[in-house]
Design an enzyme around this catalytic site. Structure first.
Site, PDB file in Angstrom:
ATOM      1  N   CYS A 162      43.024  43.530  40.047  1.00 59.24           N
ATOM      2  CA  CYS A 162      42.599  42.132  40.090  1.00 59.24           C
ATOM      3  C   CYS A 162      42.113  41.682  41.462  1.00 59.24           C
ATOM      4  O   CYS A 162      41.639  40.556  41.605  1.00 59.24           O
ATOM      5  CB  CYS A 162      43.733  41.226  39.633  1.00 59.24           C
ATOM      6  N   HIS A 294      45.083  32.663  43.115  1.00 57.59           N
ATOM      7  CA  HIS A 294      45.035  33.736  42.118  1.00 57.59           C
ATOM      8  C   HIS A 294      45.463  33.150  40.778  1.00 57.59           C
ATOM      9  O   HIS A 294      44.810  33.384  39.770  1.00 57.59           O
ATOM     10  CB  HIS A 294      45.926  34.896  42.551  1.00 57.59           C
ATOM     11  N   GLU A 305      53.109  33.081  44.390  1.00 56.70           N
ATOM     12  CA  GLU A 305      51.963  32.623  45.168  1.00 56.70           C
ATOM     13  C   GLU A 305      52.257  31.284  45.833  1.00 56.70           C
ATOM     14  O   GLU A 305      51.901  31.078  47.003  1.00 56.70           O
ATOM     15  CB  GLU A 305      50.731  32.515  44.278  1.00 56.70           C
ATOM     16  N   LYS A 326      41.035  30.055  36.716  1.00 62.31           N
ATOM     17  CA  LYS A 326      41.308  30.949  35.580  1.00 62.31           C
ATOM     18  C   LYS A 326      41.681  30.144  34.347  1.00 62.31           C
ATOM     19  O   LYS A 326      41.533  30.624  33.220  1.00 62.31           O
ATOM     20  CB  LYS A 326      42.424  31.931  35.923  1.00 62.31           C
ATOM     21  N   HIS A 331      40.939  35.260  33.159  1.00 63.44           N
ATOM     22  CA  HIS A 331      41.147  36.223  34.239  1.00 63.44           C
ATOM     23  C   HIS A 331      40.159  37.379  34.057  1.00 63.44           C
ATOM     24  O   HIS A 331      40.312  38.193  33.159  1.00 63.44           O
ATOM     25  CB  HIS A 331      42.588  36.725  34.188  1.00 63.44           C
ATOM     26  N   PHE A 390      47.899  44.002  40.686  1.00 65.40           N
ATOM     27  CA  PHE A 390      48.883  45.028  40.338  1.00 65.40           C
ATOM     28  C   PHE A 390      48.777  46.163  41.358  1.00 65.40           C
ATOM     29  O   PHE A 390      47.686  46.496  41.839  1.00 65.40           O
ATOM     30  CB  PHE A 390      48.610  45.578  38.938  1.00 65.40           C
TER      31      PHE A 390
END
Length: 402
Positions: A162, A294, A305, A326, A331, A390
């Site tokens: 991502c 994010h 976050e 998003k 996403h 990830f």
């Protein structure tokens, strides 16, 4: 060190097939997430996504190109054509030798994988099309852009889940700032919305079945999207000399590794990326007015976050606006940071902050100003764009108004 500016932008995503339409959707707080439409969708538990509707490759490409272009490449080429057209650049020699491509994608040609696995395993055929490998490889889109625009400088693809787009744009920034290139096409693309692409994500059990609600206490997971965004990054002096319109200046970039868990994020790793980007950009915390988060809508990401932002900005965190687009376009995995950079540019140029839509209940662990549900007018001169992937890979870009 060279200054780096953005002189062109293009996109296709669930909100629109171009930049003006996407920015209009941001301003309106419109949701592009809808019921998925593709083969075998009824076999999925998750049936919503930020899908690009109304897409007809035959409108944009000839038969030979379609045979070579997976959907993620199609999206990339269209977005790049828009960006280059806006920039006004023509890549004749010698500029062609000083221009390259760095793109981000996590999966590459996922639709091609999916279709050909069906051919072999479900239909029992023993032969596949001879262009399967050049169609599905992760560097296909970057290679086709180099050929489309006669770009003979460094070209490659970054695949860091991502964070792929932010990593790619960070590398493009470094190449121009360090004097390696004058111009770079950069951004990212993803097209995972097919049966196999969604089924794989279902297995992680992080997907919402109804909506993406970042930072809201009742959030229940992320929603996949698809599309691309491509930018023209250019040496400031080169852009000024030719009288180019400058959209924004890229002033800093930082990347860190959590070195912890393959899927669980670390607030410390994210914080180090944020503070690193500020340091690289020579910005103080109080200089930053907006962060495009994010903001996936998962319990783990959102609270981590927010903790990272709060620690990085200290007392200024209360005056900071942070939102996740998003919630509108889904996403886009490896392409997500690129589409989200458009919201950063809009904040700098238009003074409009894209909202976090779907926000319903305050979460004490996400106690920041998340610009809930409605866009906001606000003058900002510096912004950040976060991407946390990830594998514990973090990448943060800093932009400034010119």
């Amino acid at each position: 060190m060279k200054r780096v500016v953005i002189t062109g932008a293009g996109t296709i995503n669930a909100l629109a097939h171009d930049v003006p339409g996407t920015l209009r959707a941001f301003r309106e707080g419109r949701c592009g997430i809808s019921e998925l439409v593709f083969r075998d969708v009824e076999r999925l538990s998750v049936r919503i996504g930020g899908q690009v509707h109304g897409w007809d490759p035959e409108v944009h490409f000839n038969r030979q190109q379609i045979a070579l272009f997976d959907k993620f490449t199609q999206f990339t080429v269209l977005a790049a054509q828009q960006a280059v057209a806006q920039s006004g650049l023509s890549f004749d020699d010698p500029l062609s030798y000083d221009t390259g491509v760095v793109l981000g994608t996590a999966g590459g040609g996922v639709n091609t994988w999916d279709e050909n696995y069906r051919t072999v395993y479900e239909e029992g055929k023993n032969r596949v099309h001879p262009f399967v490998v050049p169609k599905l490889m992760n560097n296909a889109a970057a290679s086709h852009l180099s050929m489309e625009f006669n770009l003979k400088g460094p070209s490659f693809t970054v695949a860091t889940a991502c964070a792929s787009s932010n990593h790619a744009m960070g590398q493009a920034f470094h190449m121009i700032r360090g004097g390696m290139c004058k111009v770079m096409l950069t951004g990212g693309s993803e097209a995972m919305l097919c049966f196999g692409g969604v089924k794989a994500w279902e297995g992680l059990r992080v997907m919402s079945r109804d909506a993406c609600r970042p930072f809201s206490a009742n959030r229940n997971g992320m929603v996949q999207g698809e599309g691309a965004a491509i930018f023209v990054f250019e040496d400031y002096d080169h852009a000024r000399a030719r009288g180019a319109e400058i959209l924004a200046e890229v002033v800093g970039f930082a990347m860190t590794s959590d070195a912890g868990d393959i899927v669980m994020p670390s607030a410390q790793g994210a914080e180090r990326a944020i503070t690193g980007a500020l340091r690289d950009a020579r910005l103080n915390p109080e200089d930053v007015g907006y962060i495009n988060a994010h903001g996936t809508g998962t319990a783990a990401n959102d609270k981590t976050e927010c903790a990272a932002v709060a620690h990085a900005f200290g007392h200024h965190a209360d005056a900071l606006m942070i939102s996740s687009t998003k919630s509108m376009h889904g996403h886009l995995i490896g392409g997500t940071g690129a589409v989200e950079l458009l919201a950063c540019i809009m904040a700098l140029r238009e003074g409009i902050i894209a909202p976090t839509i779907g926000y319903e209940e305050p979460d004490p662990e996400c106690a920041l100003d998340v610009v809930p549900n409605t866009a906001r007018e606000a003058k900002v001169t510096a912004v950040l764009s976060n991407a946390f992937a990830f594998g514990g890979l973090n990448a943060v870009l800093a932009l400034r108004a010119v």
